[in-house]
Design an enzyme around this catalytic site. Structure first.
Site, PDB file in Angstrom:
ATOM      1  N   ASP A 184      36.973  42.296  35.846  1.00 17.96           N
ATOM      2  CA  ASP A 184      37.655  42.091  36.032  1.00 17.96           C
ATOM      3  C   ASP A 184      39.348  42.126  35.787  1.00 17.96           C
ATOM      4  OD1 ASP A 184      35.623  40.324  37.232  1.00 17.96           O
ATOM      5  OD2 ASP A 184      35.991  39.063  35.141  1.00 17.96           O
ATOM      6  N   GLU A 185      39.166  43.872  34.953  1.00 17.03           N
ATOM      7  CA  GLU A 185      40.663  44.170  34.730  1.00 17.03           C
ATOM      8  C   GLU A 185      41.678  44.187  36.164  1.00 17.03           C
ATOM      9  OE1 GLU A 185      38.057  45.719  34.055  1.00 17.03           O
ATOM     10  OE2 GLU A 185      37.637  46.089  32.437  1.00 17.03           O
ATOM     11  N   LYS A 233      40.163  46.405  38.618  1.00 19.12           N
ATOM     12  CA  LYS A 233      39.709  47.209  39.450  1.00 19.12           C
ATOM     13  C   LYS A 233      39.962  47.652  41.241  1.00 19.12           C
ATOM     14  CE  LYS A 233      36.047  46.858  37.562  1.00 19.12           C
ATOM     15  NZ  LYS A 233      36.442  45.493  36.728  1.00 19.12           N
ATOM     16  N   GLY A 276      33.127  41.149  41.390  1.00 22.63           N
ATOM     17  CA  GLY A 276      33.766  40.413  42.572  1.00 22.63           C
ATOM     18  C   GLY A 276      35.677  41.075  42.327  1.00 22.63           C
ATOM     19  N   HIS A 277      35.554  42.035  43.471  1.00 25.75           N
ATOM     20  CA  HIS A 277      37.083  42.601  43.537  1.00 25.75           C
ATOM     21  C   HIS A 277      37.728  42.310  44.362  1.00 25.75           C
ATOM     22  CE1 HIS A 277      34.229  46.031  41.713  1.00 25.75           C
ATOM     23  NE2 HIS A 277      34.183  45.236  41.066  1.00 25.75           N
ATOM     24  N   THR A 313      25.831  36.847  35.774  1.00 20.29           N
ATOM     25  CA  THR A 313      26.070  35.783  37.349  1.00 20.29           C
ATOM     26  C   THR A 313      24.425  35.399  37.633  1.00 20.29           C
ATOM     27  OG1 THR A 313      25.828  38.026  38.658  1.00 20.29           O
ATOM     28  CG2 THR A 313      28.074  37.023  37.425  1.00 20.29           C
ATOM     29  N   ARG A 343       9.584  50.949  38.318  1.00 20.36           N
ATOM     30  CA  ARG A 343       9.047  51.683  40.015  1.00 20.36           C
ATOM     31  C   ARG A 343       7.979  51.438  40.709  1.00 20.36           C
ATOM     32  NH1 ARG A 343       7.047  56.124  35.575  1.00 20.36           N
ATOM     33  NH2 ARG A 343       6.410  54.509  34.765  1.00 20.36           N
ATOM     34  N   GLN A 380      32.347  46.518  36.897  1.00 18.04           N
ATOM     35  CA  GLN A 380      31.921  45.570  35.478  1.00 18.04           C
ATOM     36  C   GLN A 380      32.579  46.715  34.749  1.00 18.04           C
ATOM     37  OE1 GLN A 380      28.772  45.863  36.762  1.00 18.04           O
ATOM     38  NE2 GLN A 380      29.231  43.979  38.359  1.00 18.04           N
ATOM     39  N   ALA A 418      35.883  35.337  39.464  1.00 19.11           N
ATOM     40  CA  ALA A 418      36.085  36.459  41.260  1.00 19.11           C
ATOM     41  C   ALA A 418      34.205  36.023  41.965  1.00 19.11           C
ATOM     42  CB  ALA A 418      36.340  37.144  41.772  1.00 19.11           C
ATOM     43  N   GLY A 435      32.992  31.390  39.883  1.00 18.59           N
ATOM     44  CA  GLY A 435      34.210  30.150  39.578  1.00 18.59           C
ATOM     45  C   GLY A 435      34.083  30.534  38.218  1.00 18.59           C
ATOM     46  N   ARG A 468      37.502  31.743  32.718  1.00 21.93           N
ATOM     47  CA  ARG A 468      37.357  33.256  31.369  1.00 21.93           C
ATOM     48  C   ARG A 468      38.013  33.575  30.268  1.00 21.93           C
ATOM     49  NH1 ARG A 468      39.598  37.227  36.455  1.00 21.93           N
ATOM     50  NH2 ARG A 468      38.108  37.834  37.674  1.00 21.93           N
ATOM     51  N   LYS A 524      48.178  43.659  35.394  1.00 20.78           N
ATOM     52  CA  LYS A 524      48.810  42.093  34.886  1.00 20.78           C
ATOM     53  C   LYS A 524      49.302  42.013  33.524  1.00 20.78           C
ATOM     54  CE  LYS A 524      45.413  38.738  36.191  1.00 20.78           C
ATOM     55  NZ  LYS A 524      44.089  37.445  36.800  1.00 20.78           N
ATOM     56  N   GLY A 555      52.211  41.830  39.648  1.00 17.19           N
ATOM     57  CA  GLY A 555      51.511  41.383  40.384  1.00 17.19           C
ATOM     58  C   GLY A 555      50.228  41.703  41.098  1.00 17.19           C
TER      59      GLY A 555
HETATM   60  P1  GDP Z   1      38.229  43.697  39.235  1.00 17.60           P
HETATM   61  O1  GDP Z   1      37.027  42.493  39.370  1.00 17.60           O
HETATM   62  O2  GDP Z   1      37.919  43.984  37.876  1.00 17.60           O
HETATM   63  O3  GDP Z   1      38.800  43.515  40.651  1.00 17.60           O
HETATM   64  O4  GDP Z   1      39.104  42.101  38.472  1.00 17.60           O
HETATM   65  P2  GDP Z   1      39.180  40.450  39.534  1.00 17.60           P
HETATM   66  O5  GDP Z   1      39.267  40.683  40.985  1.00 17.60           O
HETATM   67  O6  GDP Z   1      37.860  40.145  39.733  1.00 17.60           O
HETATM   68  O7  GDP Z   1      40.637  39.880  39.066  1.00 17.60           O
HETATM   69  C1  GDP Z   1      42.022  40.287  38.775  1.00 17.60           C
HETATM   70  C2  GDP Z   1      42.533  39.038  39.314  1.00 17.60           C
HETATM   71  O8  GDP Z   1      43.665  39.510  38.763  1.00 17.60           O
HETATM   72  C3  GDP Z   1      42.578  38.945  41.041  1.00 17.60           C
HETATM   73  O9  GDP Z   1      42.577  38.060  41.336  1.00 17.60           O
HETATM   74  C4  GDP Z   1      43.295  39.789  40.901  1.00 17.60           C
HETATM   75  O10 GDP Z   1      44.530  39.754  42.574  1.00 17.60           O
HETATM   76  C5  GDP Z   1      44.265  39.629  40.047  1.00 17.60           C
HETATM   77  N1  GDP Z   1      45.488  40.732  39.816  1.00 17.60           N
HETATM   78  C6  GDP Z   1      45.217  42.195  39.708  1.00 17.60           C
HETATM   79  N2  GDP Z   1      46.172  42.890  39.220  1.00 17.60           N
HETATM   80  C7  GDP Z   1      46.816  42.174  38.987  1.00 17.60           C
HETATM   81  C8  GDP Z   1      48.339  42.147  38.359  1.00 17.60           C
HETATM   82  O11 GDP Z   1      49.123  43.021  38.018  1.00 17.60           O
HETATM   83  N3  GDP Z   1      49.371  40.536  38.507  1.00 17.60           N
HETATM   84  C9  GDP Z   1      48.753  39.446  38.547  1.00 17.60           C
HETATM   85  N4  GDP Z   1      49.033  38.061  38.013  1.00 17.60           N
HETATM   86  N5  GDP Z   1      47.210  39.121  39.366  1.00 17.60           N
HETATM   87  C10 GDP Z   1      46.604  40.655  39.022  1.00 17.60           C
HETATM   88  P1  IMO Z   2      33.643  43.097  38.217  1.00 15.54           P
HETATM   89  O1  IMO Z   2      33.572  44.782  38.932  1.00 15.54           O
HETATM   90  C1  IMO Z   2      32.719  39.991  35.116  1.00 15.54           C
HETATM   91  C2  IMO Z   2      28.765  39.702  33.437  1.00 15.54           C
HETATM   92  C3  IMO Z   2      28.298  38.904  33.272  1.00 15.54           C
HETATM   93  C4  IMO Z   2      27.293  38.126  32.106  1.00 15.54           C
HETATM   94  C5  IMO Z   2      27.241  39.890  31.572  1.00 15.54           C
HETATM   95  C6  IMO Z   2      25.800  40.273  32.933  1.00 15.54           C
HETATM   96  O2  IMO Z   2      34.307  42.243  38.659  1.00 15.54           O
HETATM   97  O3  IMO Z   2      34.661  43.163  36.758  1.00 15.54           O
HETATM   98  P2  IMO Z   2      25.023  40.268  34.842  1.00 15.54           P
HETATM   99  O4  IMO Z   2      25.090  38.842  36.591  1.00 15.54           O
HETATM  100  O5  IMO Z   2      25.844  40.970  34.796  1.00 15.54           O
HETATM  101  O6  IMO Z   2      23.596  40.022  34.779  1.00 15.54           O
HETATM  102  O7  IMO Z   2      25.379  39.391  33.860  1.00 15.54           O
HETATM  103  O8  IMO Z   2      27.781  40.793  32.659  1.00 15.54           O
HETATM  104  N1  IMO Z   2      29.212  40.378  34.866  1.00 15.54           N
HETATM  105  C7  IMO Z   2      31.177  40.498  35.178  1.00 15.54           C
HETATM  106  N2  IMO Z   2      32.100  40.501  34.199  1.00 15.54           N
HETATM  107  N3  IMO Z   2      32.704  41.206  35.524  1.00 15.54           N
HETATM  108  C8  IMO Z   2      32.211  41.879  36.398  1.00 15.54           C
HETATM  109  O9  IMO Z   2      32.163  42.478  37.011  1.00 15.54           O
HETATM  110  C9  IMO Z   2      31.120  41.249  36.025  1.00 15.54           C
HETATM  111  N4  IMO Z   2      29.662  41.733  36.402  1.00 15.54           N
HETATM  112  C10 IMO Z   2      28.898  41.172  35.359  1.00 15.54           C
HETATM  113  O10 IMO Z   2      29.950  37.371  33.632  1.00 15.54           O
HETATM  114  O11 IMO Z   2      28.312  37.987  31.128  1.00 15.54           O
HETATM  115 MG    MG Z   3      36.622  41.098  39.116  1.00 17.98          MG
END
Ligand code: GDP
Ligand code: IMO
Ligand code: MG
Length: 429
Positions: free
Chosen positions: A13-14, A16, A40-41, A130, A144, A225, A300, A303, A306, A332, A416
């Site tokens: 959730d950085e 990406k 969840g991207h 998840t 396998r 991830q 994402a 729900g 975090r 962010k 943003g």
């Molecule tokens: P991902 O899984 O790495 O793609 O990240 P997620 O989508 O799960 O979570 C990132 C959240 O931060 C999303 O709601 C994005 O819309 C939001 N986001 C991404 N970059 C920024 C930023 O620079 N500022 C703010 N305020 N929100 C951001």
């Molecule tokens: P994105 O791509 C954040 C976490 C789960 C749990 C662990 C194992 O959006 O960054 P799993 O269902 O994969 O067996 O769960 O990994 N996890 C994530 N945390 N972002 C994700 O994906 C994640 N995908 C799995 O919360 O701790």
């Molecule tokens: Mg995510």
């Protein structure tokens, strides 16, 4: 143009999705190489939010090809749902725009049932997965006995695999986990129907990528991830069941290592984690709440709220090494606005000794005390900044500190969620 790999440097959730969307503008193909719909991207384009779980985050560009590599575990219902949602939003996605590797493994209903029942049985000791069946599906791949995308188009093979697997799965579900057993026929009917719909998308992704490379096309590899959720290198067992590190782009897409030219590590300006597991810089106080609320830090996919904490450069430093990062994208940064002072973790103190790498032992990690460098915060709104020079001095100093301590240059700063709320320092090349 280089072939770029985007990976998360923390626990997912950085941001990406946002960065992949941005970099797609200069790429021809976008490919996911691991994970499944645990991801969840999120992308925000023209004020509209899209969340993708399986489809690569480049799909909003109508002239680009998106591919789902062999390294993924795919829930066909979720994939069809994403295609349908895009269609409803006026974006038609046919096989000319999206490919699914014939070798990708398929998440079956028994994978989800086992994931959920196992977590429930663990009680307080649960991993906080998840619940999407990710781990059990990867287990079957390694054992396998897994069902692959190619099998969805072959009723005989699918039926044989499902009937054999169900004997074992139902025994495990009923007798060990105390859960309900599953029926083969409805499962077969629904998976064959989905196989029919997905059939036109199923192809050999490795061959497609090879052809693209021969035609000098640029490929963007989208990690899911984060590095510290990696099955080998993460905070085991509080990890996912795949390898989110950059090296896995090769195995998970079917290309050779010489085809990867630049690895971008996405660094959220603070740290979050969803699910259980160690988190040295976690803030269980007002500051943590401030970041959680301002950053809207809810998963994402599930729900879930975090967990939030200060930026941990021990974690990011490990990711520099594990991925061979060429540049960092800091996301962010705007969320930190309003804090009087900021802390960056530059090491851990364990048993009186300072370490700069995350220890493998969870016991040692639990004993780690973060060593912080404190820096002044900033109060001005930075979400409109288009250049580094437009950021307050304290924000620039924060970015400089990240570059200096990690030894990796910053290519992108995100201020943003929107595509345009971005500072390109130096385009990855
Ligand atoms: P991902 O899984 O790495 O793609 O990240 P997620 O989508 O799960 O979570 C990132 C959240 O931060 C999303 O709601 C994005 O819309 C939001 N986001 C991404 N970059 C920024 C930023 O620079 N500022 C703010 N305020 N929100 C951001
Ligand atoms: P994105 O791509 C954040 C976490 C789960 C749990 C662990 C194992 O959006 O960054 P799993 O269902 O994969 O067996 O769960 O990994 N996890 C994530 N945390 N972002 C994700 O994906 C994640 N995908 C799995 O919360 O701790
Ligand atoms: Mg995510």
């Amino acid at each position: 143009m280089p072939n770029i790999v985007v990976v998360g440097t923390q626990w997912g959730d950085e941001g990406k999705g946002k960065v992949v969307d941005l970099l797609t503008a200069r790429s021809d193909l976008v490919v996911r190489f691991q994970g499944g719909n645990n991801a969840g991207h999120t992308l925000v384009v023209d004020g509209k939010q899209f969340i993708f779980h399986i489809i690569p985050s480049g799909i909003l560009y109508e002239d680009k090809k998106c591919l789902i590599g062999n390294g993924l575990v795919v829930d066909p219902g979720v994939l069809l749902d994403e295609i349908a949602k895009l269609k409803a939003a006026g974006i038609s996605v046919g096989p000319e725009r999206l490919s699914l590797s014939d070798k990708a493994h398929i998440i079956m209903p028994y994978h989800k049932a086992i994931d959920l029942a196992r977590e429930a049985a663990k009680g307080k000791a649960k991993l906080g997965t998840t619940g999407r069946g990710i781990g059990p599906c990867y287990e079957d791949k390694v054992a396998r006995i897994g069902v692959r995308a190619v099998d969805l188009t072959d009723p005989e093979v699918l039926e044989e695999k499902v009937r054999i697997n169900l004997k074992e799965k139902n025994f495990f579900l009923e007798k060990f986990l105390g859960a309900e057993p599953l029926d083969a026929q409805p499962m077969l009917d629904s998976y064959l129907a989905m196989g029919e719909k997905l059939g036109p998308f199923i192809t050999d992704v490795s061959v497609e990528l090879d052809e693209a490379l021969k035609n000098q096309k640029n490929i963007l590899f989208e990690g899911a991830q984060g590095t510290h959720l990696d099955i080998d290198h993460g905070t085991f067992p509080y990890v996912t069941s795949s390898n989110p590190v950059a090296g896995s782009a090769c195995a998970g897409a079917g290309i050779g290592p010489k085809q990867l030219h630049h690895v971008v590590g996405i660094v959220k300006a603070y740290t979050t984690r969803v699910g259980a597991g160690p988190f040295v810089t976690e803030l269980e106080d007002e500051t943590g709440d401030y970041i959680q609320e301002r950053g809207k830090e809810f998963g994402a996919t599930t729900g879930r709220r975090r967990r939030c904490g200060w930026l941990d450069l021990v974690v990011v430093g490990d990711s520099v090494r594990l991925n061979g990062l060429d540049s960092l994208a800091i996301t962010k940064l705007d969320i930190l606005t309003g804090l009087k002072s900021l802390k960056i973790c530059v090491g851990y103190e364990i048993d009186g000794k300072k370490v700069r790498q995350r220890p493998t032992s969870l016991k040692r990690m639990a004993a780690a005390i973060p060593v912080y460098e404190e820096m002044p915060g900033w109060q001005d709104d930075i979400s409109g900044a288009k250049e580094i020079g437009q950021l307050p001095e304290a924000a620039r100093a924060y970015i400089n500190a990240i570059e200096t301590i990690t030894g990796v240059p910053v290519s992108i700063v995100s201020v943003g969620p929107g595509r345009n709320e971005t500072i390109i320092v130096k385009y990855p090349s």
